[in-house]
Design an enzyme around this catalytic site. Structure first.
Site, mmCIF file in Angstrom:
data_model
loop_
_atom_site.group_PDB
_atom_site.id
_atom_site.type_symbol
_atom_site.label_atom_id
_atom_site.label_comp_id
_atom_site.label_asym_id
_atom_site.label_seq_id
_atom_site.Cartn_x
_atom_site.Cartn_y
_atom_site.Cartn_z
ATOM 1 N N LYS A 214 22.811 2.380 -15.485
ATOM 2 C CA LYS A 214 22.629 1.564 -14.370
ATOM 3 C C LYS A 214 21.076 1.450 -14.163
ATOM 4 O O LYS A 214 20.300 2.009 -15.027
ATOM 5 C CB LYS A 214 23.194 1.915 -13.109
ATOM 6 C CG LYS A 214 22.832 3.261 -12.816
ATOM 7 C CD LYS A 214 23.381 3.624 -11.381
ATOM 8 C CE LYS A 214 22.825 5.131 -10.869
ATOM 9 N NZ LYS A 214 23.333 5.638 -9.441
ATOM 10 N N ARG B 178 29.309 7.487 1.393
ATOM 11 C CA ARG B 178 28.217 6.769 1.096
ATOM 12 C C ARG B 178 29.173 5.445 0.220
ATOM 13 O O ARG B 178 29.035 4.535 0.771
ATOM 14 C CB ARG B 178 27.401 7.098 -0.130
ATOM 15 C CG ARG B 178 26.295 6.198 -0.644
ATOM 16 C CD ARG B 178 25.223 6.876 -1.537
ATOM 17 N NE ARG B 178 26.061 7.098 -2.808
ATOM 18 C CZ ARG B 178 25.162 7.510 -4.044
ATOM 19 N NH1 ARG B 178 23.955 7.660 -3.932
ATOM 20 N NH2 ARG B 178 25.910 7.616 -5.163
ATOM 21 N N TYR C 132 -12.032 1.303 -4.810
ATOM 22 C CA TYR C 132 -11.651 0.604 -3.401
ATOM 23 C C TYR C 132 -12.146 1.789 -2.259
ATOM 24 O O TYR C 132 -11.754 3.093 -2.460
ATOM 25 C CB TYR C 132 -10.585 0.235 -3.171
ATOM 26 C CG TYR C 132 -10.190 -1.133 -4.002
ATOM 27 C CD1 TYR C 132 -10.690 -1.954 -3.398
ATOM 28 C CD2 TYR C 132 -9.156 -1.102 -4.906
ATOM 29 C CE1 TYR C 132 -10.679 -3.236 -4.278
ATOM 30 C CE2 TYR C 132 -8.614 -2.336 -5.416
ATOM 31 C CZ TYR C 132 -9.480 -3.345 -5.062
ATOM 32 O OH TYR C 132 -9.307 -4.664 -5.528
ATOM 33 N N MET D 7 -3.876 -2.103 -8.279
ATOM 34 C CA MET D 7 -2.768 -2.771 -8.553
ATOM 35 C C MET D 7 -2.704 -2.732 -10.190
ATOM 36 O O MET D 7 -1.585 -2.582 -10.711
ATOM 37 C CB MET D 7 -2.965 -4.354 -8.215
ATOM 38 C CG MET D 7 -1.595 -5.159 -8.532
ATOM 39 S SD MET D 7 -1.724 -6.928 -8.041
ATOM 40 C CE MET D 7 -1.407 -6.793 -6.414
#
Length: 345
Positions: free
Chosen positions: A35, A130, A244, A292
């Protein structure tokens, strides 16, 4: 070479499956859970390699994943869908020959109405709360479900990565209470359950994270190496700031490398000031914040400017990184970004 390269060792993946298959014991079928796009590594190449190693049954989370996997595997091998039969899935399940693991009475009704002769499995809740049918629903529906084209009855362990947790024995006893005597194949264990021992194995085990080199399978061979290209190197004087927010101040004269990956690529911002990258056997710490698309790395210990630095390698696996920020290797692995060039070895 602007993209980082994610090297995926398919022989290590196959070796991990073979070892977990051996641990499952004679007479137990070892499937594979692929998965989340093969835990971020590419479900098609991963499943194809596992099929070559001997896996003959696969598990995915949702029908759409199963459709993609069917295209890679061909028409024959069973593919089970943990999420069951969701609204609108009928054509996908039928056309790709997928086996939904029915989780609730409403899924049973939906499946019987849309695909009355199509094979299915059943997932039971043994205490995790679940997914899966409650005991009362199973008592009411089980005899009819077992008389149809039912392929598998399964449940899932909540605490299998903690071998001494009392929940393991509790769920084992409940699964036996709910299923002893049925003629359909049974499955309780993913990777952690395989390692708990043969009483947890039943007919089919379905390892996931252990195939990909993650805990709780400590003997797993590493499967991934993440090499990130260096865009620029520069000298920074003592007292200058980096990145930053001026979050890092150079304590001495340093040599820094800016490399081409960041939180958009699944390198969590929480690793700011914590991560280590590697050049061969030399550790190179991250300085300043994860941004990023970029990381800034102290390469002062290197004799020459590197072309790449490794975040995942023999010295540091997904669980090592996860431990630094209080998460798990699953999250690190499945967050690996789509900008990486995936190279299958």
């Amino acid at each position: 070479m602007g993209n980082a390269q994610l090297h995926i060792d398919l022989s290590a993946l196959q070796s991990n499956w073979t070892a977990l298959n051996a641990a499952s014991g004679a007479g137990v079928e070892t499937a594979a859970t692929v998965k989340a796009n093969g835990y971020g590594l590419g479900a098609g190449p991963v499943a194809t390699a596992l099929a070559k190693a001997g896996a003959r049954r696969f598990f995915v989370a949702i029908a759409e994943e199963g459709v993609a996997l069917r295209a890679a595997l061909g028409p024959d091998l069973p593919i089970h869908v943990y999420g069951g039969h969701m609204q609108g899935d009928a054509a996908l399940l039928r056309d790709a020959n997928l086996c939904p693991m029915l989780n609730a009475p409403e899924q049973v009704q939906r499946h019987r109405a849309a695909l009355p002769d199509h094979p299915y499995g059943v997932q039971l809740d043994t205490g995790m709360n679940r997914l899966g049918m409650e005991a009362a629903d199973w008592a009411a529906l089980g005899p009819d479900l077992l008389a149809g084209p039912c392929q598998l009855v399964m449940s899932h362990l909540a605490c299998a990565d903690e071998p001494d947790h009392p929940m393991n024995a509790q769920q084992l006893a409940e699964f036996r209470r709910m299923t002893d005597g049925i003629a359909v194949a049974r499955s309780l264990s993913a990777t952690g359950g395989v390692l708990l021992g043969r009483e947890y194995h039943f007919d089919i085990t379905r390892p996931g994270i252990g195939l990909y080199g993650g805990q709780p399978y400590g003997a797993a061979r590493p499967v991934v190496r993440l090499s990130i290209p260096v865009i620029q190197t520069r000298d920074v004087r003592q007292g200058e700031t980096v990145g930053y927010g001026n979050s890092y101040t150079a304590p001495r004269d340093m040599r820094l490398a800016t490399i081409a990956a960041g939180y958009a690529d699944g390198i969590h911002r929480a690793l700011s000031g914590k991560a280590t990258l590697w050049h061969g056997t030399t550790a190179c710490p991250l300085v300043g914040r994860v941004s990023m698309d970029l990381l800034t790395i102290d390469v002062s210990a290197l004799e020459a400017a590197p072309q790449t630095l490794d975040l995942l390698c023999a010295h540091q696996g997904v669980d090592d990184i996860a431990d630094q920020i209080g998460t798990i290797g699953y999250e690190i692995l499945t967050s690996l970004g789509q900008r990486y060039t995936r190279i299958y070895i």
